[in-house]
Motif scaffolding. Sequence first.
Motif, short mmCIF file in Angstrom:
data_model
loop_
_atom_site.label_atom_id
_atom_site.label_comp_id
_atom_site.label_asym_id
_atom_site.label_seq_id
_atom_site.Cartn_x
_atom_site.Cartn_y
_atom_site.Cartn_z
N ARG A 1 -14.05 -48.12 18.81
CA ARG A 1 -12.58 -47.95 18.83
C ARG A 1 -11.84 -46.89 19.37
O ARG A 1 -11.32 -46.60 21.57
N GLU A 2 -12.13 -45.80 19.32
CA GLU A 2 -11.55 -44.96 19.75
C GLU A 2 -12.14 -44.06 21.26
O GLU A 2 -11.48 -43.71 22.18
N HIS A 3 -13.32 -45.20 21.48
CA HIS A 3 -13.81 -44.65 22.84
C HIS A 3 -14.17 -46.06 23.46
O HIS A 3 -14.79 -45.83 24.63
N GLN A 4 -12.82 -46.55 23.43
CA GLN A 4 -13.00 -48.22 23.87
C GLN A 4 -14.13 -48.48 24.66
O GLN A 4 -14.43 -48.80 25.87
N ALA A 5 -14.76 -49.27 23.44
CA ALA A 5 -15.99 -49.29 23.10
C ALA A 5 -16.39 -50.53 22.99
O ALA A 5 -16.22 -51.03 21.38
N LEU A 6 -16.43 -51.50 22.80
CA LEU A 6 -16.65 -52.93 22.20
C LEU A 6 -17.64 -53.47 21.40
O LEU A 6 -19.20 -52.25 21.74
N PHE A 7 -17.68 -53.67 19.85
CA PHE A 7 -18.74 -52.96 18.67
C PHE A 7 -19.40 -54.90 18.81
O PHE A 7 -18.27 -55.56 18.02
N ILE A 8 -20.80 -54.88 18.89
CA ILE A 8 -21.72 -55.65 18.54
C ILE A 8 -22.32 -55.80 17.58
O ILE A 8 -23.03 -55.02 17.37
N VAL A 9 -22.33 -56.58 16.19
CA VAL A 9 -22.98 -56.41 15.40
C VAL A 9 -23.91 -57.63 15.31
O VAL A 9 -22.79 -58.88 15.19
N ASP A 10 -25.72 -57.43 14.31
CA ASP A 10 -25.56 -58.47 14.21
C ASP A 10 -26.28 -58.79 12.79
O ASP A 10 -26.23 -57.60 12.14
N THR A 11 -25.61 -60.04 12.42
CA THR A 11 -25.24 -60.08 10.10
C THR A 11 -26.31 -61.61 9.92
O THR A 11 -26.37 -61.95 9.68
N VAL A 12 -27.50 -62.12 10.81
CA VAL A 12 -28.19 -62.90 10.96
C VAL A 12 -28.19 -62.65 8.90
O VAL A 12 -28.59 -63.95 8.47
N THR A 13 -29.20 -61.86 8.87
CA THR A 13 -29.44 -61.55 7.92
C THR A 13 -28.66 -61.24 6.38
O THR A 13 -28.81 -61.11 4.99
N SER A 14 -27.22 -60.86 6.62
CA SER A 14 -26.34 -59.98 6.33
C SER A 14 -25.17 -60.98 5.62
O SER A 14 -24.88 -61.21 4.18
N LEU A 15 -24.52 -61.65 6.71
CA LEU A 15 -24.02 -62.56 5.90
C LEU A 15 -23.83 -63.74 5.20
O LEU A 15 -25.03 -64.19 5.41
N GLY A 16 -22.79 -64.11 3.76
CA GLY A 16 -23.16 -64.22 3.02
C GLY A 16 -24.11 -63.71 1.52
O GLY A 16 -24.00 -64.56 0.83
N GLY A 17 -24.82 -63.25 1.86
CA GLY A 17 -25.73 -62.06 1.38
C GLY A 17 -25.35 -60.57 0.85
O GLY A 17 -25.30 -60.17 -0.43
N ALA A 18 -24.48 -60.11 1.74
CA ALA A 18 -23.60 -58.62 1.70
C ALA A 18 -22.29 -59.03 2.77
O ALA A 18 -22.16 -59.41 3.26
N ALA A 19 -21.59 -57.90 1.69
CA ALA A 19 -19.98 -57.92 2.31
C ALA A 19 -20.41 -58.31 3.94
O ALA A 19 -21.20 -56.79 5.05
#
Length: 397
Positions: free
Chosen positions: A168-186
């Motif tokens: 956010r500070e550097h006006q970059a968009l943040f892209i995250v892959d949560t294929v193996t985490s979603l539903g198993g970790a926060a």
Amino acid sequence: MTTESKSFGEFSPPVRLLLGPGPSNLHPRVVRALSAPILGYLDPYFLTLLDETMELLRALFRTANRLTFPLSGPGTAGMEAVLANMVEAGDRVAVGVNGLFGQRMAEIVRRHGGELIEIAAAWGSPIDPAQIEEVLKTRGPIKAVALIHGETSTGVLQPLSEIGRLCREHQALFIVDTVTSLGGAAVEVDSWHIDLCYSGTQKCLNAPPGLSPLTLSDRALEAIKARKSPCGVWYLDLKLIEQYWSRGRVYHHTPPTLLIYALREALRVILEEGLEARFDRHRRAALALYSGLAALGFELHVPTPYRLPSLTTVKIPSGLDEARTRQSLLEDHNIEIGAGLGPLRGKVWRIGLMGQNATLATVLTLLSALEQILRAQGRLEKPGASLQTAEKAFLDA
Ligand SMILES: *Cc1c(COP(=O)(O)O)cnc(C)c1O
């Protein structure tokens, strides 16, 4: 005999316990949803299901993003959609590469003409936020920073909360892959300032492969709408797909009706359990597995603070025929686990405890099968010890 006159065998795949890197086993309620009657993609009943699926996904991603929906296609479709829509020729995109899926993201950025800035770490270590900050400060402007939350090829859980703020500070968009985490970790899309986040249905959600839950912030949507050139992949053009997943309901492609039924049911199962309870169950099952494996003389590949509860990488002890042992697990015990990939090939196994498979019972089933195989090879020192240790770790956790 010609194909026409030949009779093909009855279709009856073996019932396996799927403890590899995905797919995971389906919940019985999800299996039932798959046999419900099909509906047209503009049927009012189906449209209500779509709205409900979006609402359930927002709860899972912990986001208020309006555009939160299951993209048609596996996790890789989510990855390519996010990058194909974000990257225009010459855009600078920083990608964390510490495993196979980071490598895949980097390759996709290149193919869409992006200027790739690779931020590397060893296969088994997380990406250092200080390195990301350095890139944002010295190599800008950076259009987006892309990271894998749960690297399924290594078993690393990437800490994220700090990095969103930096982006956010550097006006970059943040892209995250949560294929193996979603539903198993926060996964906290809004409070971690994630702009584009995608997942898969066949890992911790216990739904069939073929959908990629996706959520986009308004900032991400604005960036997509501000593109100078249209998205290079028509099938994954989110500007067009959005028109079906909003009031207009403009046809883009036929959504996989049955997979959406299945996902909606899987999400209901997840939210009935409660997210915190579910994450805690994954954590405790993983601790039980770690302890049981240690009792068998195995060591883990990833240091304690960075372990992904839904996928454990365990080192192969010297002298153990890893392929033969895996084959015996599959053929004699109906249990699938995963082999190592890339530089970890032959060096680790990948054991998934995803969604409903993250239980003490599953861990004990795996350990007891491993004990039998190791005993047959004369490699088991204390029969039963791994089971007792695992159970104690689960109860103490
Ligand atoms: C499995 C996986 C993918 C790819 O998902 P597919 O459904 O196989 O296309 C992407 N990223 C990560 C971290 C994964 O584990």
